[in-house]
Design a protein around this motif. Structure first.
Motif, PDB file in Angstrom:
ATOM      1  N   GLU A  65     -11.971  -1.163  20.582  1.00 35.95           N
ATOM      2  CA  GLU A  65     -10.800  -1.832  21.142  1.00 35.95           C
ATOM      3  C   GLU A  65     -11.134  -2.626  22.398  1.00 35.95           C
ATOM      4  O   GLU A  65     -10.387  -3.519  22.790  1.00 35.95           O
ATOM      5  CB  GLU A  65      -9.708  -0.810  21.504  1.00 35.95           C
TER       6      GLU A  65
ATOM      7  N   HIS B 200     -13.596 -15.355  20.239  1.00 33.71           N
ATOM      8  CA  HIS B 200     -14.600 -15.367  19.175  1.00 33.71           C
ATOM      9  C   HIS B 200     -15.879 -16.017  19.681  1.00 33.71           C
ATOM     10  O   HIS B 200     -15.825 -17.006  20.404  1.00 33.71           O
ATOM     11  CB  HIS B 200     -14.072 -16.145  17.978  1.00 33.71           C
TER      12      HIS B 200
ATOM     13  N   LYS C 116     -41.392 -29.117 -18.760  1.00 30.14           N
ATOM     14  CA  LYS C 116     -40.129 -29.132 -18.011  1.00 30.14           C
ATOM     15  C   LYS C 116     -40.148 -30.285 -17.022  1.00 30.14           C
ATOM     16  O   LYS C 116     -41.213 -30.750 -16.608  1.00 30.14           O
ATOM     17  CB  LYS C 116     -39.951 -27.789 -17.285  1.00 30.14           C
TER      18      LYS C 116
ATOM     19  N   SER D 290     -37.573 -29.233 -11.486  1.00 26.53           N
ATOM     20  CA  SER D 290     -36.952 -28.133 -12.228  1.00 26.53           C
ATOM     21  C   SER D 290     -36.192 -27.247 -11.253  1.00 26.53           C
ATOM     22  O   SER D 290     -36.655 -26.176 -10.865  1.00 26.53           O
ATOM     23  CB  SER D 290     -38.033 -27.317 -12.946  1.00 26.53           C
ATOM     24  N   TRP D 291     -34.995 -27.681 -10.904  1.00 25.99           N
ATOM     25  CA  TRP D 291     -34.267 -27.007  -9.817  1.00 25.99           C
ATOM     26  C   TRP D 291     -33.982 -25.526 -10.052  1.00 25.99           C
ATOM     27  O   TRP D 291     -34.001 -24.754  -9.098  1.00 25.99           O
ATOM     28  CB  TRP D 291     -32.997 -27.769  -9.450  1.00 25.99           C
ATOM     29  N   PRO D 292     -33.733 -25.074 -11.322  1.00 28.24           N
ATOM     30  CA  PRO D 292     -33.449 -23.628 -11.436  1.00 28.24           C
ATOM     31  C   PRO D 292     -34.587 -22.761 -10.899  1.00 28.24           C
ATOM     32  O   PRO D 292     -34.353 -21.707 -10.321  1.00 28.24           O
ATOM     33  CB  PRO D 292     -33.256 -23.419 -12.935  1.00 28.24           C
ATOM     34  N   ALA D 293     -35.835 -23.262 -11.074  1.00 25.67           N
ATOM     35  CA  ALA D 293     -36.972 -22.476 -10.604  1.00 25.67           C
ATOM     36  C   ALA D 293     -37.051 -22.457  -9.079  1.00 25.67           C
ATOM     37  O   ALA D 293     -37.690 -21.589  -8.498  1.00 25.67           O
ATOM     38  CB  ALA D 293     -38.262 -23.048 -11.188  1.00 25.67           C
TER      39      ALA D 293
ATOM     40  N   ILE E  93     -34.459 -22.143  -7.056  1.00 22.95           N
ATOM     41  CA  ILE E  93     -33.338 -21.413  -6.434  1.00 22.95           C
ATOM     42  C   ILE E  93     -33.772 -20.123  -5.721  1.00 22.95           C
ATOM     43  O   ILE E  93     -33.371 -19.894  -4.577  1.00 22.95           O
ATOM     44  CB  ILE E  93     -32.221 -21.134  -7.467  1.00 22.95           C
ATOM     45  N   PRO E  94     -34.603 -19.247  -6.354  1.00 24.34           N
ATOM     46  CA  PRO E  94     -34.945 -18.001  -5.634  1.00 24.34           C
ATOM     47  C   PRO E  94     -35.555 -18.251  -4.262  1.00 24.34           C
ATOM     48  O   PRO E  94     -35.143 -17.628  -3.279  1.00 24.34           O
ATOM     49  CB  PRO E  94     -35.928 -17.311  -6.584  1.00 24.34           C
TER      50      PRO E  94
END
Lengths: 405, 179
Positions: B45, B54, B91, B95-98, B100-101
């Motif tokens: 509090e 903030h 490919k 190859s954007w999906p690869a 992402i990680p």
């Protein structure tokens, strides 16, 4: 106001809502019966989608309740009773599985033995994907879920009148085993009921994808219920912004979990690029269904993710209820994406049953939920985490449940 | 006003967290803004009681995350389409999906680093010296005592009246802090 009163006494208007929801749900089901005679396959397809959504809410609540038994924490104490009431809808959901069991010959192509005879892959899978074994497995799943629900709820009810901590310990032990059972049964159930719609295709992450979805659906419904409860006595001074904040954070985590599972499945299948695996994505991504996929990425991940990053969004009942409602709709679209393309491979096809069935099944579900909510106290006053979670808030609101001790 | 420049503020000592929170509330209601509270453990509090607004930390973390996201993706895009364009399994080069990680991991890494460094910077840490250390009893702030300090920077600060105000809040002791 005494908190040990049943919800029926504390919130008398519940009875009226229950009646109206059940009548509306029954009316909706009767109207959609017309669909069963005109286009039975479409009816069953929409029914499976609606059923999986509301079964997901029920089982998601069961799983969240067991997680809370093990983890404890203030977030769960205020939603314990809604969770319990939701799990007690399970017997009704068990009955509502019957249309799927009777209609399985229209839903699952592997039930067609002529087709299996000409398909080598399906012949190999026949050991698992055959009608008797499918029904036996379904019976096992429902047995496991109903047993867990029965004992967790029975002990929780005893705990209301008896502060003995042994009930909490018992519930904890059962929850540990129960979560394991839930994980296994829901994995196989999702393989049976959803993945086998396309019997050649397989994805090992499918079970957890459905599991994450069920947790998300359950949280969305619980948040809507909690906002409703927070607007009237006796909970209006007990449910505070911090509760919505915690549940909002959990919802954010589930949104990210869903995105992670969905993307992992896509990434692995895309990298492998094997004919047997990519078929599922080909007739989704190379037809009009692609638009549904993009809608899902936006409204099942991007938009709720960005909204839930905001602290104010999560703490305000007014805003979090809109996000939760939107997520519930997105859950329905996700199930639509998993089911409908198998029946309409050339392009998007939406039937009136895709709207009427989820809504009427939802009304029946909510009616049964309120019926179950009414019978018990609205807060679990003898929960070991009760004082830690709510003691200070109740002291401030001067509504200490004196009669409970 | 008549404040001597050598005064940092006035420090009131309390014996329990509840008195500190209520004192902070009253000081905020009395119009004091430039104050800080010290306690051996976090009190939820208290943050609101001293009227803490903030922080800008979420914005810093967001910007850090976006930098990590764009940077991580750009690095992979540059490496596989511009610097070393190699055809893998037919490919496309982008190859954007690869990607992402790694993009995701970079987002988290930079966001987490900006959270830690941003928190230190906004708190002015590391800070080897602080005027409240001039009060010997302040060492108890890390043990079992709770302190509220109204700083001389506050526009409403006046050594005499602020002292008298703090005395009314039932402190154990009120001390003037030399700068």
């Amino acid at each position: 106001m005494v908190l040990t009163n049943t919800a029926d006494v504390a919130i008398p208007e519940l009875a009226g809502y229950q009646r109206r929801l059940l009548i509306a749900g029954a009316a909706g089901m009767i109207v959609s019966l017309a669909g069963l005679f005109m286009e039975p396959t479409q009816f069953l397809q929409s029914y499976l989608m609606a059923y999986m959504l509301w079964l997901g809410v029920t089982l998601g609540c069961l799983a969240l309740g067991m997680v809370h038994q093990l983890s404890g924490g203030g977030w769960g104490v205020v939603i314990r009773r809604p969770i319990g009431a939701a799990t007690r809808v399970l017997p009704v959901m068990t009955m509502l599985f019957l249309p799927i069991a009777f209609g399985m010959f229209r839903l699952y192509s592997w039930t067609n033995l002529d087709l299996v005879a000409h398909d080598e892959a399906l012949q190999h899978k026949h050991l698992y994907l055959n009608t008797p074994f499918f029904l036996v497995r379904a019976a096992i799943y429902f047995l496991v879920w109903n047993t867990l629900t029965y004992f967790l709820n029975a002990w929780s009810l005893e705990q209301d009148t008896n502060p003995d901590p042994q009930f909490a310990r018992r519930m904890q032990k059962l929850s540990a085993v129960g979560l394991l059972g839930y994980g296994l049964t829901i994995t196989f159930a999702s393989f049976d009921w959803l993945m086998s719609l396309e019997p050649h295709w397989f994805s090992t992450i499918y079970g957890v994808l459905i599991m994450g979805g069920q947790g998300l659906s359950a949280l969305a419904v619980l948040i809507v219920v909690l906002v409703w409860l927070s607007r009237r006595p006796p909970l209006d001074r007990i449910i505070v912004a911090a509760h919505f904040h915690d549940l909002g954070n959990l919802m954010l985590a589930f949104i990210m979990l869903w995105a992670y599972f969905s993307f992992s499945q896509y990434l692995i299948i895309w990298s492998g690029n094997l004919p047997a695996e990519i078929a599922w994505y080909l007739h989704r991504l190379q037809t009009g269904w692609r638009a549904v996929g993009i809608t899902l990425i936006l409204f099942h991940f991007v938009v709720p993710f960005l909204l839930l990053l905001s602290r104010t969004m999560k703490r305000e009942a007014r805003t979090i209820v809109i996000v939760a409602g939107g997520i519930l709709v997105a859950r329905l679209v996700d199930l639509f994406w998993l089911i409908a393309p198998e029946f309409h491979q050339t392009g998007v096809s939406v039937s009136w049953l895709d709207v009427v069935l989820p809504v009427s099944l939802g009304a029946i579900w909510l009616g049964c939920f309120i019926w179950q909510l009414r019978g018990r106290a609205i807060l679990p006053v003898h929960d070991p985490g009760f004082d830690e979670a709510l003691g200070r808030i109740i002291e401030k609101a001067k509504e200490r449940p004196a009669a409970a001790h | 006003m008549a404040t001597s420049p050598a005064v940092y503020g006035v420090l009131a000592e309390f014996e329990d967290p509840t008195s500190l929170v209520s004192a902070a509330h009253q000081a905020h209601e009395a119009g004091y803004r430039r104050m800080d509270a010290y306690s051996p453990f976090p009190i939820e509090e208290l943050h609101e009681a001293i009227g803490a607004h903030h922080t800008r930390l979420p914005l810093i973390v967001l910007i850090g995350g976006l930098c990590g996201c764009i940077g991580g993706f750009a690095l992979q895009y540059w490496a596989s389409t511009i610097a070393y364009p190699i055809n893998v399994a037919g490919k496309p080069l982008n190859s954007w999906p690869a990607f992402i990680p790694v993009t995701f991991e970079c987002t988290i890494l930079v966001a987490a680093l900006s959270a830690v460094l941003g928190m230190l910077a906004l708190n002015g840490l590391p800070m080897p010296y602080h005027p409240v250390f001039n009060v010997p009893r302040f060492a108890l702030a890390s043990r079992n005592r709770f302190f509220l300090c109204i700083e001389a920077k506050d526009p409403q600060f006046d050594l005499e009246s602020t002292r008298r105000f703090l005395e009314t809040l039932n402190p154990r002791e009120v001390t003037t802090v030399a700068d």
